[in-house]
Design a protein around this motif. Sequence first.
Motif, PDB file in Angstrom:
ATOM      1  N   LEU A 112      -7.343   6.527  -5.613  1.00 45.68           N
ATOM      2  CA  LEU A 112      -6.544   7.601  -6.200  1.00 45.68           C
ATOM      3  C   LEU A 112      -6.009   7.227  -7.576  1.00 45.68           C
TER       4      LEU A 112
ATOM      5  N   ASP B 225      -5.386   3.947  -2.063  1.00 47.79           N
ATOM      6  CA  ASP B 225      -4.444   3.892  -3.168  1.00 47.79           C
ATOM      7  C   ASP B 225      -5.138   3.534  -4.481  1.00 47.79           C
TER       8      ASP B 225
ATOM      9  N   LEU C 237      -5.376   1.579   3.409  1.00 47.98           N
ATOM     10  CA  LEU C 237      -4.447   2.263   2.513  1.00 47.98           C
ATOM     11  C   LEU C 237      -4.526   1.718   1.091  1.00 47.98           C
TER      12      LEU C 237
ATOM     13  N   TRP D 193      -6.835   9.188 -10.992  1.00 47.16           N
ATOM     14  CA  TRP D 193      -5.756   9.666 -11.829  1.00 47.16           C
ATOM     15  C   TRP D 193      -5.901   9.153 -13.257  1.00 47.16           C
TER      16      TRP D 193
ATOM     17  N   ALA E 149       0.824  -1.206   0.000  1.00 44.68           N
ATOM     18  CA  ALA E 149       0.000   0.000   0.000  1.00 44.68           C
ATOM     19  C   ALA E 149       0.859   1.257   0.000  1.00 44.68           C
ATOM     20  N   ILE E 150       1.915   1.267   0.800  1.00 42.20           N
ATOM     21  CA  ILE E 150       2.783   2.443   0.835  1.00 42.20           C
ATOM     22  C   ILE E 150       3.533   2.605  -0.481  1.00 42.20           C
TER      23      ILE E 150
ATOM     24  N   PHE F 265       1.516   4.190  -3.383  1.00 42.05           N
ATOM     25  CA  PHE F 265       1.345   5.631  -3.482  1.00 42.05           C
ATOM     26  C   PHE F 265       2.374   6.261  -4.417  1.00 42.05           C
ATOM     27  N   PHE F 266       3.485   5.584  -4.630  1.00 38.93           N
ATOM     28  CA  PHE F 266       4.553   6.138  -5.443  1.00 38.93           C
ATOM     29  C   PHE F 266       4.630   5.518  -6.834  1.00 38.93           C
TER      30      PHE F 266
ATOM     31  N   GLY G 190       0.156   2.196  -8.494  1.00 35.78           N
ATOM     32  CA  GLY G 190      -0.928   2.170  -7.527  1.00 35.78           C
ATOM     33  C   GLY G 190      -2.109   1.337  -7.965  1.00 35.78           C
TER      34      GLY G 190
ATOM     35  N   GLY H 122      -2.382  -1.367  -5.091  1.00 33.28           N
ATOM     36  CA  GLY H 122      -3.535  -1.085  -4.231  1.00 33.28           C
ATOM     37  C   GLY H 122      -4.418  -2.303  -4.024  1.00 33.28           C
TER      38      GLY H 122
END
Length: 103
Positions: A87, A84, A80, A91, A38-39, A42-43, A46, A50
């Motif tokens: 988002l 993720d 998260l 996007w 999950a972290i 974000f970069f 995703g 996710g």
Amino acid sequence: MMAGFGHGTRRYPRSRGRTWSRTGPDRATLGIIGVICAIAGFFVLGIILGPVAIVCGWLAMGRTWSGGSRAWPALVAFVLGAIDTLLAIIWLVGATTPGSGLF
């Protein structure tokens, strides 16, 4: 009779047939893997990481919402991962609107 080889199961109530399988990752490991995915999601990637975090978190929770206090990595991974994924979808939809990449 060669079935027991001298080791009866009466002294050992948790015989091999009744214990859970130890093949594959346990719930704590799945929760930590889900948080890491999950972290990282974000970069990069995703839209892929996710849902992986959601699945790892859900499996780490034991496919139920009542996990107790020891299931916080699983819950963090699930939440998260959902953020993720959301988002990443926003996007992608924003990147495909007409006129976004022209001139």
